[in-house]
Every structure is written in C-alpha cells, then in structure tokens.
Design a protein around this motif. Structure first.
Motif, mmCIF file in Angstrom:
data_model
loop_
_atom_site.group_PDB
_atom_site.id
_atom_site.type_symbol
_atom_site.label_atom_id
_atom_site.label_comp_id
_atom_site.label_asym_id
_atom_site.label_seq_id
_atom_site.Cartn_x
_atom_site.Cartn_y
_atom_site.Cartn_z
ATOM 1 N N ARG A 11 0.846 -1.185 0.000
ATOM 2 C CA ARG A 11 0.000 0.000 0.000
ATOM 3 C C ARG A 11 0.881 1.234 0.000
ATOM 4 O O ARG A 11 1.959 1.236 0.575
ATOM 5 N N GLY A 12 0.385 2.298 -0.626
ATOM 6 C CA GLY A 12 1.113 3.554 -0.676
ATOM 7 C C GLY A 12 0.288 4.694 -0.129
ATOM 8 O O GLY A 12 -0.942 4.634 -0.125
ATOM 9 N N TRP A 13 0.982 5.725 0.352
ATOM 10 C CA TRP A 13 0.356 6.927 0.895
ATOM 11 C C TRP A 13 1.031 8.138 0.280
ATOM 12 O O TRP A 13 2.226 8.117 -0.006
ATOM 13 N N PHE A 24 5.692 10.788 -0.609
ATOM 14 C CA PHE A 24 4.964 9.532 -0.630
ATOM 15 C C PHE A 24 5.747 8.466 0.123
ATOM 16 O O PHE A 24 6.945 8.587 0.346
ATOM 17 N N CYS A 25 5.022 7.434 0.516
ATOM 18 C CA CYS A 25 5.608 6.289 1.197
ATOM 19 C C CYS A 25 4.918 5.037 0.685
ATOM 20 O O CYS A 25 3.717 5.061 0.409
ATOM 21 N N TYR A 26 5.690 3.963 0.574
ATOM 22 C CA TYR A 26 5.130 2.696 0.128
ATOM 23 C C TYR A 26 5.609 1.581 1.045
ATOM 24 O O TYR A 26 6.800 1.471 1.330
ATOM 25 N N LEU A 37 10.226 5.993 0.816
ATOM 26 C CA LEU A 37 9.744 7.162 1.546
ATOM 27 C C LEU A 37 10.516 8.353 1.008
ATOM 28 O O LEU A 37 11.736 8.427 1.168
ATOM 29 N N PHE A 38 9.813 9.253 0.348
ATOM 30 C CA PHE A 38 10.444 10.420 -0.240
ATOM 31 C C PHE A 38 9.605 11.655 0.052
ATOM 32 O O PHE A 38 8.377 11.620 -0.068
ATOM 33 N N ALA A 78 18.503 10.473 5.195
ATOM 34 C CA ALA A 78 17.493 9.439 5.451
ATOM 35 C C ALA A 78 17.923 8.555 6.611
ATOM 36 O O ALA A 78 17.107 8.230 7.477
ATOM 37 N N GLU A 79 19.191 8.172 6.653
ATOM 38 C CA GLU A 79 19.660 7.347 7.761
ATOM 39 C C GLU A 79 19.487 8.078 9.087
ATOM 40 O O GLU A 79 19.009 7.504 10.066
ATOM 41 N N ARG A 80 19.848 9.341 9.125
ATOM 42 C CA ARG A 80 19.686 10.124 10.364
ATOM 43 C C ARG A 80 18.213 10.231 10.750
ATOM 44 O O ARG A 80 17.860 10.174 11.923
#
Length: 105
Positions: A11-13, A24-26, A37-38, A78-80
């Motif tokens: 699912r994506g948001w 968006f995130c998937y 996640l971007f 992103a890692e942080r």
C-alpha cells in the motif's frame, strides 16, 4: 509490475500540501518492509515523513507483522531520520544500512 505492488502486495500513501504532492511512502506487505519514503526537499521538516512512515508501519503491524525493515544509504539524511525515529540499526553492507522496528508493547 508496479500495479501488483500498488494493489496486491502493499500500500502507498501520499502527502499533499496545498493540493500539491509533497511526498509519498510505500509499504510492502510481502516482506514487511518500507519500500520507499520520499519528501520533496522544500517540504522537509514539517513532519510529513514521520506521518507517512507511521501510517505505513501501523498498516504493516495491522497485517500481522511483528517487525518492519528498511534499508537506506549509509551517512545520508534518510539514515539520520530513521535513527531519530527510533529505528534499530540491524547491519551495514557496503554503502547500505539496514534498520528494523518492532511493535511497541
């Protein structure tokens, strides 16, 4: 293939700001992972990534998964971000770092 991922395997948001897609995130139900996640760089720092990530993780937990995993580039923003959200670093392979998050009890 992407239709299978969007409709059958996960699912994506999408986050919108003033009617414009800001991120968006998937989540993949197949392997209990955050696949993407971007956030648009100009929209960072507003909590959008945190909200999208929490929705995706909650959805995976609701599907019966006890642990959610993701990977990202080592030393990146992103890692942080994931570390600041309480994700546990599982391992590093080359330039990739792998994180996990279990259900909160």
């Amino acid at each position: 293939m992407y239709e299978d991922y969007l409709e059958l395997l996960g699912r994506g948001w999408v986050a919108e700001v003033d009617g414009i897609v800001a991120g968006f995130c998937y989540a993949s139900n197949a392997d209990a992972s955050i696949w993407a996640l971007f956030i648009e760089p100009s929209r960072e720092g507003r909590g959008l990534g945190k909200q999208l990530l929490n929705m995706a993780v909650d959805w995976l937990f609701e599907r019966g998964h006890d642990v959610v995993r993701l990977s990202t580039g080592s030393g990146t923003r992103a890692e942080r971000f994931y570390a600041s959200q309480g994700w546990t670093r599982e391992r590093t392979e080359g330039n990739d770092v792998f994180y996990l998050r279990g259900k909160r009890r």
